[in-house]
Write a protein that holds these residues in place. Sequence first.
Motif, PDB file in Angstrom:
ATOM      1  N   GLY A  82       0.808  -1.206   0.000  1.00 49.85           N
ATOM      2  CA  GLY A  82       0.000   0.000   0.000  1.00 49.85           C
ATOM      3  C   GLY A  82       0.845   1.261   0.000  1.00 49.85           C
ATOM      4  N   LEU A  83       2.139   1.145  -0.305  1.00 52.31           N
ATOM      5  CA  LEU A  83       3.048   2.287  -0.282  1.00 52.31           C
ATOM      6  C   LEU A  83       3.098   2.952  -1.649  1.00 52.31           C
ATOM      7  N   ASP A  84       2.926   4.241  -1.660  1.00 58.70           N
ATOM      8  CA  ASP A  84       3.033   5.002  -2.892  1.00 58.70           C
ATOM      9  C   ASP A  84       4.508   5.281  -3.175  1.00 58.70           C
ATOM     10  N   PRO A  85       4.986   5.126  -4.418  1.00 54.76           N
ATOM     11  CA  PRO A  85       6.385   5.414  -4.722  1.00 54.76           C
ATOM     12  C   PRO A  85       6.820   6.821  -4.328  1.00 54.76           C
ATOM     13  N   ASP A  86       5.878   7.762  -4.291  1.00 54.81           N
ATOM     14  CA  ASP A  86       6.231   9.111  -3.875  1.00 54.81           C
ATOM     15  C   ASP A  86       6.610   9.178  -2.394  1.00 54.81           C
ATOM     16  N   ASP A  87       6.274   8.129  -1.635  1.00 60.36           N
ATOM     17  CA  ASP A  87       6.661   8.087  -0.232  1.00 60.36           C
ATOM     18  C   ASP A  87       8.096   7.617  -0.037  1.00 60.36           C
ATOM     19  N   LEU A  88       8.720   7.082  -1.083  1.00 54.15           N
ATOM     20  CA  LEU A  88      10.076   6.569  -0.975  1.00 54.15           C
ATOM     21  C   LEU A  88      11.073   7.718  -0.838  1.00 54.15           C
ATOM     22  N   PRO A  89      12.096   7.569   0.004  1.00 53.99           N
ATOM     23  CA  PRO A  89      13.084   8.640   0.157  1.00 53.99           C
ATOM     24  C   PRO A  89      14.040   8.740  -1.026  1.00 53.99           C
ATOM     25  N   ASP A  90      14.216   7.647  -1.785  1.00 57.56           N
ATOM     26  CA  ASP A  90      15.116   7.649  -2.935  1.00 57.56           C
ATOM     27  C   ASP A  90      14.326   7.789  -4.227  1.00 57.56           C
ATOM     28  N   GLY A  91      15.003   8.232  -5.259  1.00 57.38           N
ATOM     29  CA  GLY A  91      14.370   8.346  -6.558  1.00 57.38           C
ATOM     30  C   GLY A  91      14.098   6.981  -7.156  1.00 57.38           C
ATOM     31  N   LEU A  92      12.940   6.819  -7.787  1.00 50.02           N
ATOM     32  CA  LEU A  92      12.557   5.558  -8.420  1.00 50.02           C
ATOM     33  C   LEU A  92      12.102   5.844  -9.849  1.00 50.02           C
ATOM     34  N   VAL A  93      12.778   5.193 -10.795  1.00 53.11           N
ATOM     35  CA  VAL A  93      12.421   5.307 -12.211  1.00 53.11           C
ATOM     36  C   VAL A  93      12.244   3.890 -12.746  1.00 53.11           C
ATOM     37  N   VAL A  94      11.104   3.647 -13.418  1.00 53.18           N
ATOM     38  CA  VAL A  94      10.826   2.324 -13.969  1.00 53.18           C
ATOM     39  C   VAL A  94      10.522   2.479 -15.449  1.00 53.18           C
ATOM     40  N   ALA A  95      11.197   1.654 -16.260  1.00 51.98           N
ATOM     41  CA  ALA A  95      10.918   1.604 -17.698  1.00 51.98           C
ATOM     42  C   ALA A  95      10.309   0.256 -18.037  1.00 51.98           C
ATOM     43  N   ASP A  96       9.359   0.228 -18.979  1.00 53.52           N
ATOM     44  CA  ASP A  96       8.682  -1.017 -19.332  1.00 53.52           C
ATOM     45  C   ASP A  96       9.502  -1.805 -20.338  1.00 53.52           C
ATOM     46  N   GLU A  97       8.892  -2.880 -20.898  1.00 50.00           N
ATOM     47  CA  GLU A  97       9.627  -3.755 -21.805  1.00 50.00           C
ATOM     48  C   GLU A  97      10.007  -3.067 -23.113  1.00 50.00           C
ATOM     49  N   SER A  98       9.376  -1.949 -23.433  1.00 51.27           N
ATOM     50  CA  SER A  98       9.734  -1.219 -24.650  1.00 51.27           C
ATOM     51  C   SER A  98      10.771  -0.137 -24.392  1.00 51.27           C
TER      52      SER A  98
END
Length: 394
Positions: free
Chosen positions: A45-61
Amino acid sequence: MAVGMSSPRPAHTTAPRAAEEKPDRSAAGPDDLGTGLGQDDLGTGLDPDDLPDGLVVADESGHVVCFNAAAARITATSRADAIGRPLETALPLEDLKGKRWWALTDPYGGLATRNGQPERNLLLPGGREVLVSARYVRERPTGPVRRVVVSLRGTEARRRTERSHAELIATVAHELRSPLTSVKGFTATLLAKWERFTDDQKRLMLETVDADAGRVTRLIAELLDISRIDSGRLELRRQPVDITAAVARHIQALIAGGQAPDRFRVRARGPLPDLWADPDKVDQVLGNLLENAVRHGEGTVTIEIAPAPAPGANDETGTAVTVSDEGPGIPEESMSRVFTRFWRGSKRGGTGLGLYIVKGIVEAHGGTITVDRGSGGGAEFRFILPVSMPAYLV
């Protein structure tokens, strides 16, 4: 696909998933993942915006489907500008030699056995450093990359640590240079011209060498204490400690060193609980606080010893020791920095490491230490040590 990155491999057809398995959302569009991976993907139930570090996700394309708030802050790129763009374009990273990072690592077209990249320093546009690590998510070992998950961290904390270490090295080098120069000079002189000096002159030189060698020994001991405190390896050998007798010993040592006996006043409020602590470490704390009061303070130095509630939520009893003087005290704006490395209350020598070590020793015992202004206007240090009686004696 962005230049410098191999085209992602086509996804292989797989058998239908079990009904209870979560559906794959790696190919979801910006509307689905523009603000994060979603509660189902994180499972907490954690939103990525709550993370203290930067998170970037790229899909299969190879297109960005998640760009959290910390990533936007670290890269100075808005989420709207990053979502849907090729990873290399949204996150243009270079190594310290100026080579484009995604072209070098080629997450989609490289070896199928790779599962990511370890953390390392990379550069954003403008030369800003950032700590980057990446994980390649595959449906099965050696299968095609379905997601590239990138973690970003700023370098400010690491730089502060590096500066602290550099300051420590500079301080140690400075403090060691003077006594070692003296030791080297006197021993070289005695060896070269022994017969030319009288016994009194030889004794004076040897006493100076002995004092400087003691200074070097104390500095090395401080460095070892700092290393153990910072790494959490400070060992305590708990024994019954008579805190009142320990205070009396230190006062007698200061009087033998030339201090007036009437400068010290001890107030013991009993009965005191039995204290189990490391006697050597307690002596180190008392010695530092009393020496500071004598060296930097003025007037009468008052030492109060009394029972007190131990730190924490339990009902354990503790012993409180308060050391105060009647000097100018510590400025209000400096009190928050008293227990940090290299803080000096005056320009009367010292490495500025003593109170940092004192705080580490007290906290290793499970105690607390504070600083305030005393009733006489000077500095007042107060530490509380819990009884900490071994369980087999309770």
